[in-house]
Motif scaffolding. Structure first.
Motif, PDB file in Angstrom:
ATOM      1  N   LYS A  70      -4.501  -6.739  -5.475  1.00  0.00           N
ATOM      2  CA  LYS A  70      -3.953  -5.383  -5.461  1.00  0.00           C
ATOM      3  C   LYS A  70      -2.882  -5.173  -6.522  1.00  0.00           C
ATOM      4  O   LYS A  70      -2.618  -4.027  -6.915  1.00  0.00           O
ATOM      5  CB  LYS A  70      -3.386  -5.066  -4.077  1.00  0.00           C
ATOM      6  N   GLN A  87      -3.047  -5.699 -12.029  1.00  0.00           N
ATOM      7  CA  GLN A  87      -2.739  -5.032 -13.290  1.00  0.00           C
ATOM      8  C   GLN A  87      -1.265  -5.129 -13.675  1.00  0.00           C
ATOM      9  O   GLN A  87      -0.906  -4.842 -14.819  1.00  0.00           O
ATOM     10  CB  GLN A  87      -3.147  -3.563 -13.222  1.00  0.00           C
ATOM     11  N   ASP A 132     -11.354  -3.560 -13.132  1.00  0.00           N
ATOM     12  CA  ASP A 132     -10.732  -2.448 -13.861  1.00  0.00           C
ATOM     13  C   ASP A 132      -9.892  -2.942 -15.029  1.00  0.00           C
ATOM     14  O   ASP A 132      -9.666  -2.213 -15.999  1.00  0.00           O
ATOM     15  CB  ASP A 132      -9.841  -1.629 -12.910  1.00  0.00           C
ATOM     16  N   ASP A 135       0.808  -1.218   0.000  1.00  0.00           N
ATOM     17  CA  ASP A 135       0.000   0.000   0.000  1.00  0.00           C
ATOM     18  C   ASP A 135       0.843   1.272   0.000  1.00  0.00           C
ATOM     19  O   ASP A 135       0.307   2.384   0.054  1.00  0.00           O
ATOM     20  CB  ASP A 135      -0.943   0.015   1.213  1.00  0.00           C
ATOM     21  N   GLU A 172     -11.913  -8.365  -4.006  1.00  0.00           N
ATOM     22  CA  GLU A 172     -11.005  -7.843  -5.030  1.00  0.00           C
ATOM     23  C   GLU A 172     -11.667  -7.605  -6.385  1.00  0.00           C
ATOM     24  O   GLU A 172     -10.985  -7.216  -7.335  1.00  0.00           O
ATOM     25  CB  GLU A 172      -9.826  -8.807  -5.212  1.00  0.00           C
ATOM     26  N   ARG A 181     -10.955  -4.146  -8.186  1.00  0.00           N
ATOM     27  CA  ARG A 181      -9.634  -3.998  -8.817  1.00  0.00           C
ATOM     28  C   ARG A 181      -9.489  -4.915 -10.030  1.00  0.00           C
ATOM     29  O   ARG A 181      -8.936  -4.512 -11.060  1.00  0.00           O
ATOM     30  CB  ARG A 181      -8.538  -4.273  -7.789  1.00  0.00           C
TER      31      ARG A 181
END
Length: 372
Positions: free
Chosen positions: A51, A54, A93, A10, A87, A90
């Motif tokens: 997290k 991508q 996306d 994070d 999740e 995320r």
């Protein structure tokens, strides 16, 4: 490795450094599948892969798909699906198709084991849950995520609504006998209506006691009610092409009544078919739409419709002639004497209005179906 990733995930924003974190997260998850104590690592590993999804969507998808394998879910769904459901924002996306898969697999899966599980590892205050409750937490998370997803990926959200509705109807409201199913052909189009008894268990939009699957479908319908017309029509086309359930047909008719215009014009021909008008699941909404838009139809179209209604039969009803008479009275009365064009329909409406309306709750042709 787990602690290192947790400390950095994070905080690190540099793309190259996040790529390294992604590699580490996927390595941890790969180990959790096969390594000793992996079941305790997996919840954190799922979060880390989500997290960093991508950074390598293809590799991350392969790992998540392993979680969704039937044999894996039989053993580990209660412990893992809640964390995966966290999740989907995320993941969506980058890979909305995978989100569709996640919704489909979770809502098609059943957990009946209510064996105890621990919430946390506190030695001071030990909290107890069970496997069934743990798994149902994933339903709650997916329900919460859906309103955002439907705005950013409306067509994929339509796929989700269809799959969730199918799984829910088959699992929670399974009929002990094969359901009645009708194929309706309109020009080059062919659609299906399946009797699902939704007039009993989904009679209201946003019902007080709706569970998570119903709330997802409700959120999809809410989006159809407010979305730009072009977006709504695209989603509606997908539903028309794929749906069988009376539940979703009813909701489409309700949206068309509310929005009118191009949406009503697209859906009206289906609502005007005898199969939808006499089904206990779709009748009320179909009649509302037919009556709402009837004045905008051509005289030739109205004449053909009225003749079709007059010729409709109810061979499965306890009293076929009474069912036929009731059907014509209710439908022609709802449309209104002033909008009808054939003398027979006008006379039926005039007499019905003079005698007073019957309640739509009285359906003399209803066929009794049992649920398991």
């Amino acid at each position: 490795l787990r602690q290192l990733i947790g400390n950095l995930i994070d905080r690190v924003t540099d793309q190259k450094e996040r790529a390294h974190l992604g590699i580490a997260a996927r390595s941890l998850m790969s180990y959790a599948f096969v390594g000793e104590g992996g079941e305790h690592l997996m919840p954190l590993a799922i979060s880390f892969v989500g997290k960093t999804f991508q950074t390598d969507p293809a590799a991350s998808r392969q790992l998540i798909e392993r979680l969704l394998e039937p044999e894996r879910m039989k053993k580990h769904a209660p412990a893992e699906m809640y964390w995966l459901a966290q999740e989907v924002g995320r993941v969506g996306d980058v890979d909305p198709d995978l989100v569709v898969r996640i919704y489909e697999r979770i809502f098609a899966h059943k957990v009946t084991d209510d064996g105890n599980t621990n919430l946390g590892n506190s030695q001071i205050l030990s909290l107890i849950s069970n496997r069934k409750q743990d798994f149902e937490g994933s339903h709650w998370s997916l329900k919460e995520a859906f309103p955002t997803f439907v705005k950013t990926h409306p067509l994929k959200a339509a796929e989700i609504a269809l799959k969730v509705a199918d799984g829910y109807a088959a699992g929670e409201h399974h009929l002990s006998e094969p359901p009645d199913e009708s194929t309706i052909r309109l020009g080059n189009e062919s659609v299906t209506l399946q009797e699902d008894l939704s007039h009993i268990w989904a009679s209201e939009h946003r019902g007080q006691y709706a569970d998570k699957a119903q709330q997802i479908v409700d959120s999809f319908i809410d989006r159809l009610r407010e979305a730009p017309e072009s977006e709504a029509l695209a989603s509606i086309e997908l539903v028309i092409a794929s749906n069988k359930l009376g539940w979703l047909w009813t909701r489409l008719f309700m949206v068309a009544v509310e929005r009118s215009g191009a949406i009503a014009s697209r859906i009206w021909p289906f609502a005007a078919q005898i199969e939808f008008l006499r089904s206990s699941d779709t009748m009320k909404a179909a009649v509302d739409l037919v009556a709402r838009e009837y004045g905008s139809r051509s005289a030739a179209e109205r004449e053909a419709f009225e003749k079709r209604v007059s010729a409709a039969t109810f061979p499965k009803a306890c009293d076929p002639e009474e069912a036929r008479a009731y059907f014509r009275r209710k439908l022609f009365s709802a449309i209104g004497y002033e909008n009808l064009v054939t003398s027979e329909a006008m006379e039926i409406a005039r007499v019905a209005d003079a005698d007073g309306q019957q309640s739509f709750k009285e359906r003399p042709w209803r066929k009794s179906l049992s649920r398991r």
